[in-house]
Enzyme design. Structure first.
Site, PDB file in Angstrom:
ATOM      1  N   LYS A  80       0.829  -1.212   0.000  1.00  0.00           N
ATOM      2  CA  LYS A  80       0.000   0.000   0.000  1.00  0.00           C
ATOM      3  C   LYS A  80       0.866   1.266   0.000  1.00  0.00           C
ATOM      4  CE  LYS A  80      -1.684   1.465   4.102  1.00  0.00           C
ATOM      5  NZ  LYS A  80      -1.418   2.863   4.497  1.00  0.00           N
ATOM      6  N   ASN A  81       1.842   1.317   0.898  1.00  0.00           N
ATOM      7  CA  ASN A  81       2.587   2.564   1.076  1.00  0.00           C
ATOM      8  C   ASN A  81       3.608   2.831  -0.025  1.00  0.00           C
ATOM      9  OD1 ASN A  81       1.063   3.100   3.284  1.00  0.00           O
ATOM     10  ND2 ASN A  81       2.624   2.530   4.801  1.00  0.00           N
ATOM     11  N   CYS A 130      -4.291  13.237  13.365  1.00  0.00           N
ATOM     12  CA  CYS A 130      -5.053  12.005  13.120  1.00  0.00           C
ATOM     13  C   CYS A 130      -4.901  11.079  14.329  1.00  0.00           C
ATOM     14  CB  CYS A 130      -4.636  11.343  11.822  1.00  0.00           C
ATOM     15  SG  CYS A 130      -3.202  10.319  11.949  1.00  0.00           S
ATOM     16  N   ARG A 139       1.077  14.696  13.253  1.00  0.00           N
ATOM     17  CA  ARG A 139       1.506  14.476  11.873  1.00  0.00           C
ATOM     18  C   ARG A 139       1.485  15.745  11.003  1.00  0.00           C
ATOM     19  NH1 ARG A 139      -1.021   9.000   9.616  1.00  0.00           N
ATOM     20  NH2 ARG A 139       0.798   9.062   8.294  1.00  0.00           N
ATOM     21  N   ASP A 186       4.879   0.627  12.116  1.00  0.00           N
ATOM     22  CA  ASP A 186       3.648  -0.024  11.637  1.00  0.00           C
ATOM     23  C   ASP A 186       3.515  -1.470  12.128  1.00  0.00           C
ATOM     24  OD1 ASP A 186       3.017   2.306  10.385  1.00  0.00           O
ATOM     25  OD2 ASP A 186       3.578   1.644   8.368  1.00  0.00           O
ATOM     26  N   ARG A 188      -8.395  -0.661   5.075  1.00  0.00           N
ATOM     27  CA  ARG A 188      -7.517   0.312   4.416  1.00  0.00           C
ATOM     28  C   ARG A 188      -6.197  -0.314   3.991  1.00  0.00           C
ATOM     29  NH1 ARG A 188      -6.990   5.950   7.433  1.00  0.00           N
ATOM     30  NH2 ARG A 188      -5.633   6.174   5.646  1.00  0.00           N
TER      31      ARG A 188
HETATM   32  C1  EPZ Z   1       4.376   6.923   6.417  1.00  0.00           C
HETATM   33  O1  EPZ Z   1       3.649   7.990   7.008  1.00  0.00           O
HETATM   34  C2  EPZ Z   1       3.416   5.767   6.318  1.00  0.00           C
HETATM   35  N1  EPZ Z   1       2.302   6.158   5.482  1.00  0.00           N
HETATM   36  C3  EPZ Z   1       2.942   5.343   7.701  1.00  0.00           C
HETATM   37  O2  EPZ Z   1       2.129   4.194   7.563  1.00  0.00           O
HETATM   38  C4  EPZ Z   1       4.156   5.003   8.562  1.00  0.00           C
HETATM   39  O3  EPZ Z   1       3.721   4.725   9.867  1.00  0.00           O
HETATM   40  C5  EPZ Z   1       5.138   6.167   8.573  1.00  0.00           C
HETATM   41  O4  EPZ Z   1       5.486   6.557   7.226  1.00  0.00           O
HETATM   42  C6  EPZ Z   1       6.419   5.857   9.313  1.00  0.00           C
HETATM   43  O5  EPZ Z   1       7.052   4.764   8.745  1.00  0.00           O
HETATM   44  C7  EPZ Z   1       2.398   6.078   4.167  1.00  0.00           C
HETATM   45  O6  EPZ Z   1       3.433   5.684   3.619  1.00  0.00           O
HETATM   46  C8  EPZ Z   1       1.213   6.450   3.368  1.00  0.00           C
HETATM   47  P1  EPZ Z   1       6.573  10.266   8.306  1.00  0.00           P
HETATM   48  P2  EPZ Z   1       4.224   9.473   6.968  1.00  0.00           P
HETATM   49  O7  EPZ Z   1       6.447  11.521   7.527  1.00  0.00           O
HETATM   50  O8  EPZ Z   1       4.958   9.635   5.695  1.00  0.00           O
HETATM   51  C9  EPZ Z   1       6.959  13.680  11.608  1.00  0.00           C
HETATM   52  C10 EPZ Z   1       0.247   2.832   7.976  1.00  0.00           C
HETATM   53  O9  EPZ Z   1      -0.271   2.330   8.998  1.00  0.00           O
HETATM   54  N2  EPZ Z   1       6.821  14.651  10.514  1.00  0.00           N
HETATM   55  O10 EPZ Z   1       7.725   9.372   8.026  1.00  0.00           O
HETATM   56  O11 EPZ Z   1       3.109  10.392   7.266  1.00  0.00           O
HETATM   57  C11 EPZ Z   1       5.693  12.847  11.827  1.00  0.00           C
HETATM   58  O12 EPZ Z   1       4.745  13.539  12.600  1.00  0.00           O
HETATM   59  C12 EPZ Z   1       0.759   4.269   7.979  1.00  0.00           C
HETATM   60  O13 EPZ Z   1       0.342   2.238   6.887  1.00  0.00           O
HETATM   61  C13 EPZ Z   1       6.961  15.986  10.785  1.00  0.00           C
HETATM   62  O14 EPZ Z   1       7.204  16.388  11.931  1.00  0.00           O
HETATM   63  O15 EPZ Z   1       5.217   9.426   8.174  1.00  0.00           O
HETATM   64  C14 EPZ Z   1       6.251  11.627  12.494  1.00  0.00           C
HETATM   65  O16 EPZ Z   1       6.457  11.879  13.852  1.00  0.00           O
HETATM   66  C15 EPZ Z   1       0.423   5.016   9.199  1.00  0.00           C
HETATM   67  N3  EPZ Z   1       6.812  16.892   9.766  1.00  0.00           N
HETATM   68  C16 EPZ Z   1       7.619  11.434  11.802  1.00  0.00           C
HETATM   69  O17 EPZ Z   1       7.932  12.712  11.231  1.00  0.00           O
HETATM   70  C17 EPZ Z   1       6.560  16.491   8.485  1.00  0.00           C
HETATM   71  O18 EPZ Z   1       6.462  17.342   7.593  1.00  0.00           O
HETATM   72  C18 EPZ Z   1       7.647  10.396  10.695  1.00  0.00           C
HETATM   73  O19 EPZ Z   1       6.538  10.603   9.845  1.00  0.00           O
HETATM   74  C19 EPZ Z   1       6.440  15.115   8.212  1.00  0.00           C
HETATM   75  C20 EPZ Z   1       6.571  14.209   9.247  1.00  0.00           C
END
Ligand code: EPZ
Length: 422
Positions: free
Chosen positions: A22-23, A118, A123, A306, A398
């Protein structure tokens, strides 16, 4: 609303094949916007999130045709247009913001509803936006939307203040058509990023270093549509290994990449499980003596957030004390309360969960609060004494294709019951 009815206590045995990731599929589907013409993607899982992202790109002028039997998605892009990506779609799925990269790259404007917090944390998308600014965009928040405008996208050096999968893929897509060289530092190294990188290269992009902390992109004038097969879902693969582990069964997971779940294999091995691997499979074999685990979720190649919730379900059934630190998201323990209802002994202190193994979980009516918390409850139910009813299963829809069928194939006693009261 449908719900699951799971009679626990059956050891899972046999083989299960993993679906497309998915991701990885989400950014790759969005990346199709970078070229006019027809993109053909195979191994695209039939999931709610995939339906949502196809609706998002349709808002922007793409035409899509999904063959759910064959898992093939055809995307035609001829008349890309700037349109607002509405709140309804973004609030259902945050990955909707991925369209900002390609829209800026091709049209110099993107207008997407700003995602709020969320279930698993705040996030923010500040790193995505700071990266777009570095590439020459101006960002405004207007009536709940984030609007990015750029007369011309120009290559730049940008260091991400935190490792972010979403920001890495969004900025890769923004930079491939920018003028000159872009160097992205402190990038996410997740296999999903690598899969996107491979797809972009197939489209004609000049990118090096994806899968490392430093990605270098030479902007090109134009990209072409491409055919591509999405990589296997490592989180789904890990979930089925954990389903084998929690029922003390013997499960072989096929059509996967063992290297992508190194941290999980290591953890299970340290706990005492026997793990065997082939080129595209991993098998878990039950152990007679198990011990708890100490793990910390980290960006890839560390232990994936995850799989934190599904692993926690397993740890509730293992003798002794285990500790999990969740370092990626600030609110990713929503499964704890539900696991406690099933007899688990878990204390939470800040971002740490201390788990004391119990002899046996017992069934209880429980509710999913997000996708992976949902998977954790399914695993707990498979091991629990009695019949567990799990509500709000739209969360697991999902991200887990054919969950019921796959678990039935491994010998689980699971039924998806139509309708329900809450
Ligand atoms: C991706 O989310 C995945 N989603 C998530 O999977 C996964 O948990 C996550 O990466 C971590 O591996 C998809 O790929 C669609 P991040 P993402 O940006 O990209 C902070 C699932 O269950 N951050 O790597 O949103 C953020 O808040 C889902 O399949 C900022 O501060 O995660 C977090 O603490 C849920 N500012 C950390 O970085 C930003 O601009 C990592 O988030 C972006 C992120």
């Amino acid at each position: 609303m449908d719900f699951y009815k799971i009679k626990g206590g059956k050891k899972l045995n046999g083989e299960v094949a993993v679906s497309g990731a998915k991701n990885a599929a989400l950014p790759i589907i969005v990346a199709s916007l970078l070229a006019d013409g027809e993109t053909v993607l195979s191994n695209v899982p039939n999931l709610m999130d995939i339906k949502t992202i196809t609706r998002v790109i349709e808002c922007l002028g793409a035409e899509t045709d999904y063959d759910a039997e064959k898992n093939v998605l055809r995307i035609r892009v001829e008349n890309l247009r700037c349109a607002e990506v509405p709140y309804d779609l973004v609030k259902t799925m945050r990955a909707s913001v991925y369209v900002m990269g390609p829209m800026l790259a091709r049209l110099g404007i993107a207008d997407v509803s700003l995602p709020g917090g969320c279930a698993i944390g705040e996030r923010p998308i500040d790193i995505h936006l700071a990266g777009f600014e570095a590439l020459g965009a101006e960002i405004d928040i207007e009536h709940g939307n984030v609007v990015a405008r750029a007369r011309k996208m120009r290559g730049a050096n940008f260091i991400m203040k935190k490792v972010s999968v979403g920001a890495t893929v969004n900025l890769m897509m923004a930079a491939v058509l920018a003028e000159g060289e872009t160097v992205l530092e402190n990038c996410a190294m997740e296999p999903d990023v690598v899969d996107l990188g491979r797809f972009l290269v197939k489209m004609g992009a000049k990118i090096n270093g994806f899968g490392t902390e430093r990605i270098v992109i030479q902007g090109v004038k134009k990209l072409s549509p491409a055919s591509y097969s999405i990589m296997p879902d490592r989180i789904e693969a890990g979930t089925y290994l954990l389903a084998g582990a929690i029922t003390r069964g013997d499960v072989k997971v096929n059509r996967m990449e063992p290297d992508h779940i190194g941290a999980l294999r290591e953890t299970l091995g340290e706990m005492g499980f026997r793990i065997e691997n082939g080129k595209d499979w991993t098998r878990i074999i039950p152990a007679t003596k198990l011990t708890g685990a100490y793990i910390k979720t980290l960006p890839y190649p560390g232990f994936p957030t995850d799989l934190q919730a599904p692993l926690m379900s397993l740890l509730t059934t293992v003798p002794g004390i285990s500790v999990i630190s969740e370092t990626i998201f600030e609110n990713r323990f929503t499964h704890v309360g539900e696991l406690r209802r099933m007899g688990a002994s878990i204390d939470v202190e800040g971002n740490m969960a201390i788990i004391k193994g119990v002899k046996r979980l017992s069934s209880a009516p429980v509710m999913m609060s997000d996708l992976r918390a949902g998977a954790a409850l399914v695993l707990a139910a498979l091991a629990a004494k009695g019949t567990t009813e799990i509500r709000r299963i739209y969360h697991s829809d999902r991200g887990y294709e054919k969950l019921t069928e796959k678990l039935l194939g491994l010998g689980a006693d699971i039924e998806r019951v139509k309708g329900g009261t809450f």
